[in-house]
Design an enzyme around this catalytic site. Structure first.
Site, PDB file in Angstrom:
ATOM      1  N   TYR A  33       0.819  -1.215   0.000  1.00 41.31           N
ATOM      2  CA  TYR A  33       0.000   0.000   0.000  1.00 41.31           C
ATOM      3  C   TYR A  33       0.858   1.272   0.000  1.00 41.31           C
ATOM      4  O   TYR A  33       0.324   2.374  -0.036  1.00 41.31           O
ATOM      5  CB  TYR A  33      -1.025   0.003   1.137  1.00 41.31           C
ATOM      6  CG  TYR A  33      -0.497  -0.181   2.540  1.00 41.31           C
ATOM      7  CD1 TYR A  33       0.212   0.832   3.184  1.00 41.31           C
ATOM      8  CD2 TYR A  33      -0.750  -1.353   3.242  1.00 41.31           C
ATOM      9  CE1 TYR A  33       0.667   0.677   4.478  1.00 41.31           C
ATOM     10  CE2 TYR A  33      -0.308  -1.527   4.535  1.00 41.31           C
ATOM     11  CZ  TYR A  33       0.411  -0.513   5.154  1.00 41.31           C
ATOM     12  OH  TYR A  33       0.863  -0.675   6.439  1.00 41.31           O
TER      13      TYR A  33
ATOM     14  N   LYS B 175       5.213   4.545   4.732  1.00 40.97           N
ATOM     15  CA  LYS B 175       5.833   3.471   3.943  1.00 40.97           C
ATOM     16  C   LYS B 175       6.264   3.999   2.568  1.00 40.97           C
ATOM     17  O   LYS B 175       7.281   3.572   2.030  1.00 40.97           O
ATOM     18  CB  LYS B 175       4.871   2.302   3.774  1.00 40.97           C
ATOM     19  CG  LYS B 175       4.502   1.588   5.081  1.00 40.97           C
ATOM     20  CD  LYS B 175       5.661   0.846   5.684  1.00 40.97           C
ATOM     21  CE  LYS B 175       5.213  -0.069   6.816  1.00 40.97           C
ATOM     22  NZ  LYS B 175       6.348  -0.724   7.488  1.00 40.97           N
TER      23      LYS B 175
HETATM   24  P1  NAP Z   1       4.170  -6.370  14.825  1.00 41.96           P
HETATM   25  O1  NAP Z   1       4.086  -7.776  15.267  1.00 41.96           O
HETATM   26  O2  NAP Z   1       3.309  -5.342  15.459  1.00 41.96           O
HETATM   27  O3  NAP Z   1       5.692  -5.919  14.967  1.00 41.96           O
HETATM   28  C1  NAP Z   1       6.080  -4.584  15.024  1.00 41.96           C
HETATM   29  C2  NAP Z   1       7.297  -4.524  15.924  1.00 41.96           C
HETATM   30  O4  NAP Z   1       7.790  -3.181  15.947  1.00 41.96           O
HETATM   31  C3  NAP Z   1       6.978  -4.924  17.362  1.00 41.96           C
HETATM   32  O5  NAP Z   1       7.856  -5.960  17.754  1.00 41.96           O
HETATM   33  C4  NAP Z   1       7.211  -3.649  18.161  1.00 41.96           C
HETATM   34  O6  NAP Z   1       7.798  -3.972  19.421  1.00 41.96           O
HETATM   35  C5  NAP Z   1       8.173  -2.872  17.267  1.00 41.96           C
HETATM   36  N1  NAP Z   1       8.053  -1.443  17.474  1.00 41.96           N
HETATM   37  C6  NAP Z   1       6.923  -0.687  17.419  1.00 41.96           C
HETATM   38  N2  NAP Z   1       7.216   0.585  17.722  1.00 41.96           N
HETATM   39  C7  NAP Z   1       8.544   0.636  17.958  1.00 41.96           C
HETATM   40  C8  NAP Z   1       9.440   1.672  18.326  1.00 41.96           C
HETATM   41  N3  NAP Z   1       9.023   2.932  18.505  1.00 41.96           N
HETATM   42  N4  NAP Z   1      10.751   1.367  18.501  1.00 41.96           N
HETATM   43  C9  NAP Z   1      11.191   0.108  18.322  1.00 41.96           C
HETATM   44  N5  NAP Z   1      10.395  -0.922  17.978  1.00 41.96           N
HETATM   45  C10 NAP Z   1       9.086  -0.645  17.802  1.00 41.96           C
HETATM   46  O7  NAP Z   1       3.919  -6.219  13.241  1.00 41.96           O
HETATM   47  P2  NAP Z   1       4.144  -7.203  12.000  1.00 41.96           P
HETATM   48  O8  NAP Z   1       2.819  -7.533  11.471  1.00 41.96           O
HETATM   49  O9  NAP Z   1       5.112  -8.268  12.328  1.00 41.96           O
HETATM   50  O10 NAP Z   1       4.798  -6.183  10.950  1.00 41.96           O
HETATM   51  C11 NAP Z   1       6.207  -6.141  10.709  1.00 41.96           C
HETATM   52  C12 NAP Z   1       6.470  -5.226   9.526  1.00 41.96           C
HETATM   53  O11 NAP Z   1       5.798  -5.697   8.372  1.00 41.96           O
HETATM   54  C13 NAP Z   1       5.998  -3.793   9.736  1.00 41.96           C
HETATM   55  O12 NAP Z   1       6.902  -2.901   9.146  1.00 41.96           O
HETATM   56  C14 NAP Z   1       4.663  -3.768   9.010  1.00 41.96           C
HETATM   57  O13 NAP Z   1       4.294  -2.474   8.613  1.00 41.96           O
HETATM   58  C15 NAP Z   1       4.993  -4.661   7.832  1.00 41.96           C
HETATM   59  N6  NAP Z   1       3.789  -5.248   7.218  1.00 41.96           N
HETATM   60  C16 NAP Z   1       3.077  -6.210   7.875  1.00 41.96           C
HETATM   61  C17 NAP Z   1       1.959  -6.753   7.256  1.00 41.96           C
HETATM   62  C18 NAP Z   1       1.134  -7.837   7.910  1.00 41.96           C
HETATM   63  O14 NAP Z   1       0.120  -8.235   7.337  1.00 41.96           O
HETATM   64  N7  NAP Z   1       1.539  -8.334   9.082  1.00 41.96           N
HETATM   65  C19 NAP Z   1       1.553  -6.298   5.985  1.00 41.96           C
HETATM   66  C20 NAP Z   1       2.314  -5.316   5.356  1.00 41.96           C
HETATM   67  C21 NAP Z   1       3.440  -4.795   5.979  1.00 41.96           C
HETATM   68  P3  NAP Z   1       7.565  -3.039  20.730  1.00 41.96           P
HETATM   69  O15 NAP Z   1       6.112  -2.722  20.775  1.00 41.96           O
HETATM   70  O16 NAP Z   1       8.059  -3.879  21.861  1.00 41.96           O
HETATM   71  O17 NAP Z   1       8.421  -1.838  20.507  1.00 41.96           O
END
Ligand code: NAP
Length: 269
Positions: free
Chosen positions: A143, A158
């Site tokens: 997106y 992004k």
């Molecule tokens: P997630 O489980 O929420 O992981 C995000 C991680 O970022 C968490 O471990 C969080 O840990 C950390 N984080 C958040 N704020 C932070 C900060 N200020 N400083 C340091 N760490 C921070 O999400 P996910 O689904 O695995 O997504 C991972 C990546 O893939 C992201 O970039 C997301 O945008 C991208 N993505 C995911 C999807 C999907 O469907 N899952 C789709 C498209 C893109 P803490 O809260 O402990 O800091």
């Protein structure tokens, strides 16, 4: 013998979801996997899983928005592990909100984590990456170019990281540093399963939009990450690999307009 023997890989947001899976995958290929995020206990869980699988790594609590802390943590990783070969900018925050209901602070919160946080980690890892002719991998989302109704903050951030990826590939190529991106489509993680896909018929609606007929798994992203950061991709830089089952090509924005009322708060995706 692993593809990453002797390498040091830093994964931001490595305490959960895709970041955790990538850290495990790099460690399984021989890397020392360093994970950072705000919650030390989540990082410790990732490190315990890495060690249980016979790998090595460590976790350091760090908010990527805090440049001074990022600098200190990168210095600690370089001294403990000997350097940094790969930086994976994966940390993110996200929630669903119609734009007309999103506050300026809500917009800023997501942009600060995703865009400023990616800049902080990348800029402050420059010396370490230059010393090892390292690789940067930015985790964006399809997106970034299709847009996402209900997540203008994340889509804008992004898109900025996509521009950052291309800028760095052009600017730091002279140092042997590569910069690429992965754009995941909808992926099953603990967070998205709890906050997104389980809400009403959201999963089924999205599944029908995906030509390959299923949502993604963390391993789909990790396998692509292992390739893009490896010597097999040594002449690939500035590229974005969509890992999405061709979702975006079939008009598949993650369009939550039909579920705004129920999806008032969600994690990434
Ligand atoms: P997630 O489980 O929420 O992981 C995000 C991680 O970022 C968490 O471990 C969080 O840990 C950390 N984080 C958040 N704020 C932070 C900060 N200020 N400083 C340091 N760490 C921070 O999400 P996910 O689904 O695995 O997504 C991972 C990546 O893939 C992201 O970039 C997301 O945008 C991208 N993505 C995911 C999807 C999907 O469907 N899952 C789709 C498209 C893109 P803490 O809260 O402990 O800091």
């Amino acid at each position: 013998m692993g593809r990453y023997d002797g390498k040091v890989v830093l994964v931001t947001g490595g305490g959960s979801g895709l970041g955790r899976d990538m850290a495990l995958a790099f460690a399984a290929e021989g890397a020392t996997a360093c994970v950072i995020g705000r919650r030390q206990e989540k990082l410790d869980e990732t490190v315990a899983a890495i060690e249980a699988a016979g790998g090595s790594g460590f976790g350091l609590a760090c908010d990527v928005r805090d440049a001074a802390r990022v600098e200190a943590v990168i210095g600690e990783i370089a001294s403990r592990a000997g350097g940094i070969d790969v930086l994976v900018n994966n940390a993110a925050g996200n929630f669903v909100a119609p734009t007309e209901q999103l506050s300026p602070n809500g917009f800023k919160a997501v942009v600060d984590i995703v865009l400023l946080g990616t800049f902080n980690c990348t800029r402050l890892a420059f010396d370490a990456l230059k010393a090892r002719r390292g690789a940067i991998l930015n985790i964006i989302a399809s997106y970034a170019w299709s847009g996402e109704p209900g997540a203008i903050h994340s889509a804008s951030a992004k898109a900025g990281v996509l521009a950052m990826t291309r800028t760095l590939a052009a600017e730091w190529g002279r140092y042997g540093i590569r910069a690429n991106a992965i754009a995941p489509g909808p992926i099953h993680t603990e967070g998205t399963d709890k906050h997104l896909w389980s809400v009403g018929d959201v999963e089924e609606t999205i599944r029908r939009q995906i030509p390959l007929g299923r949502l993604g798994r963390p391993a789909d992203v990790s396998r692509a990450a292992l390739f893009l950061c490896s010597a097999d991709a040594e002449w690939i830089s500035g590229a974005t690999l969509a890992v999405d089952g061709a979702h975006w090509l079939d008009g598949g924005t993650l369009d939550f307009r039909g579920a705004f009322d129920r999806l008032t708060k969600a994690v990434d995706g």
